[in-house]
Design a protein around this motif. Structure first.
Motif, PDB file in Angstrom:
ATOM      1  N   ILE A  25       4.175  58.481  35.944  1.00  0.00           N
ATOM      2  CA  ILE A  25       3.294  57.441  36.471  1.00  0.00           C
ATOM      3  C   ILE A  25       4.045  56.116  36.472  1.00  0.00           C
ATOM      4  O   ILE A  25       4.465  55.621  35.422  1.00  0.00           O
ATOM      5  CB  ILE A  25       2.005  57.323  35.627  1.00  0.00           C
ATOM      6  N   ASN A  26       4.234  55.573  37.677  1.00  0.00           N
ATOM      7  CA  ASN A  26       4.877  54.269  37.825  1.00  0.00           C
ATOM      8  C   ASN A  26       3.801  53.206  37.699  1.00  0.00           C
ATOM      9  O   ASN A  26       2.939  53.083  38.553  1.00  0.00           O
ATOM     10  CB  ASN A  26       5.566  54.182  39.189  1.00  0.00           C
ATOM     11  N   LYS A  27       3.847  52.468  36.610  1.00  0.00           N
ATOM     12  CA  LYS A  27       2.776  51.511  36.355  1.00  0.00           C
ATOM     13  C   LYS A  27       3.299  50.081  36.298  1.00  0.00           C
ATOM     14  O   LYS A  27       4.427  49.832  35.883  1.00  0.00           O
ATOM     15  CB  LYS A  27       2.014  51.864  35.089  1.00  0.00           C
ATOM     16  N   ASN A  28       2.465  49.172  36.748  1.00  0.00           N
ATOM     17  CA  ASN A  28       2.715  47.738  36.648  1.00  0.00           C
ATOM     18  C   ASN A  28       1.596  47.134  35.819  1.00  0.00           C
ATOM     19  O   ASN A  28       0.422  47.359  36.100  1.00  0.00           O
ATOM     20  CB  ASN A  28       2.716  47.085  38.039  1.00  0.00           C
ATOM     21  N   GLN A  68      -1.704  48.654  37.203  1.00  0.00           N
ATOM     22  CA  GLN A  68      -1.741  49.060  38.610  1.00  0.00           C
ATOM     23  C   GLN A  68      -0.833  50.265  38.773  1.00  0.00           C
ATOM     24  O   GLN A  68       0.263  50.298  38.204  1.00  0.00           O
ATOM     25  CB  GLN A  68      -1.211  47.949  39.519  1.00  0.00           C
ATOM     26  N   ILE A  69      -1.318  51.254  39.553  1.00  0.00           N
ATOM     27  CA  ILE A  69      -0.488  52.421  39.863  1.00  0.00           C
ATOM     28  C   ILE A  69      -0.581  52.683  41.369  1.00  0.00           C
ATOM     29  O   ILE A  69      -1.583  52.329  41.998  1.00  0.00           O
ATOM     30  CB  ILE A  69      -0.914  53.674  39.067  1.00  0.00           C
ATOM     31  N   PRO A  70       0.446  53.311  41.944  1.00  0.00           N
ATOM     32  CA  PRO A  70       0.388  53.629  43.372  1.00  0.00           C
ATOM     33  C   PRO A  70      -0.793  54.564  43.672  1.00  0.00           C
ATOM     34  O   PRO A  70      -1.141  55.430  42.866  1.00  0.00           O
ATOM     35  CB  PRO A  70       1.716  54.340  43.632  1.00  0.00           C
ATOM     36  N   ILE A  71      -1.404  54.385  44.847  1.00  0.00           N
ATOM     37  CA  ILE A  71      -2.583  55.158  45.213  1.00  0.00           C
ATOM     38  C   ILE A  71      -2.299  56.660  45.217  1.00  0.00           C
ATOM     39  O   ILE A  71      -3.141  57.454  44.815  1.00  0.00           O
ATOM     40  CB  ILE A  71      -3.177  54.684  46.567  1.00  0.00           C
ATOM     41  N   ALA A  72      -1.110  57.059  45.639  1.00  0.00           N
ATOM     42  CA  ALA A  72      -0.771  58.492  45.668  1.00  0.00           C
ATOM     43  C   ALA A  72      -0.791  59.074  44.257  1.00  0.00           C
ATOM     44  O   ALA A  72      -1.255  60.207  44.052  1.00  0.00           O
ATOM     45  CB  ALA A  72       0.594  58.701  46.309  1.00  0.00           C
ATOM     46  N   GLU A  73      -0.310  58.320  43.286  1.00  0.00           N
ATOM     47  CA  GLU A  73      -0.331  58.793  41.898  1.00  0.00           C
ATOM     48  C   GLU A  73      -1.757  58.816  41.359  1.00  0.00           C
ATOM     49  O   GLU A  73      -2.138  59.737  40.630  1.00  0.00           O
ATOM     50  CB  GLU A  73       0.573  57.930  41.029  1.00  0.00           C
ATOM     51  N   GLU A 101      -4.459  59.347  43.166  1.00  0.00           N
ATOM     52  CA  GLU A 101      -5.095  60.511  43.776  1.00  0.00           C
ATOM     53  C   GLU A 101      -4.655  61.799  43.100  1.00  0.00           C
ATOM     54  O   GLU A 101      -5.450  62.728  42.930  1.00  0.00           O
ATOM     55  CB  GLU A 101      -4.806  60.535  45.273  1.00  0.00           C
ATOM     56  N   LYS A 102      -3.387  61.886  42.690  1.00  0.00           N
ATOM     57  CA  LYS A 102      -2.905  63.063  41.976  1.00  0.00           C
ATOM     58  C   LYS A 102      -3.606  63.191  40.622  1.00  0.00           C
ATOM     59  O   LYS A 102      -3.995  64.283  40.215  1.00  0.00           O
ATOM     60  CB  LYS A 102      -1.383  62.984  41.797  1.00  0.00           C
TER      61      LYS A 102
END
Length: 70
Positions: free
Chosen positions: A4-7, A20-25, A27-28
């Motif tokens: 998980i790429n998190k900000n 914040q995480i990318p929407i694709a992650e 959804e996964k």
């Protein structure tokens, strides 16, 4: 393991208050949680009463005709 790429979102005191995480992650993660929940539900009901194929088809027909509360 899912990476998980998190900000981090920080407040004025530099304290982390959100992520914040990318929407694709995201959804996964949702998919994984739904699959887990479905698996738990299956475990809970696997010893419950089952219908034969004919009974299930008859019940489905009743539901489609709105003759049974679903």
């Amino acid at each position: 393991m899912l990476e998980i790429n998190k900000n981090y979102v920080l407040d004025k005191n530099q304290k982390a208050i959100a992520v914040q995480i990318p929407i694709a992650e995201f959804e996964k993660i949702e998919e994984i949680l739904e699959d887990y929940g479905l698996g738990k539900l299956i475990e809970e009901v696997e010893n419950d009463e089952t219908l034969s194929k004919q009974e299930a088809l008859k019940y489905l027909k009743l539901i489609k005709n709105n003759n049974v509360e679903s």
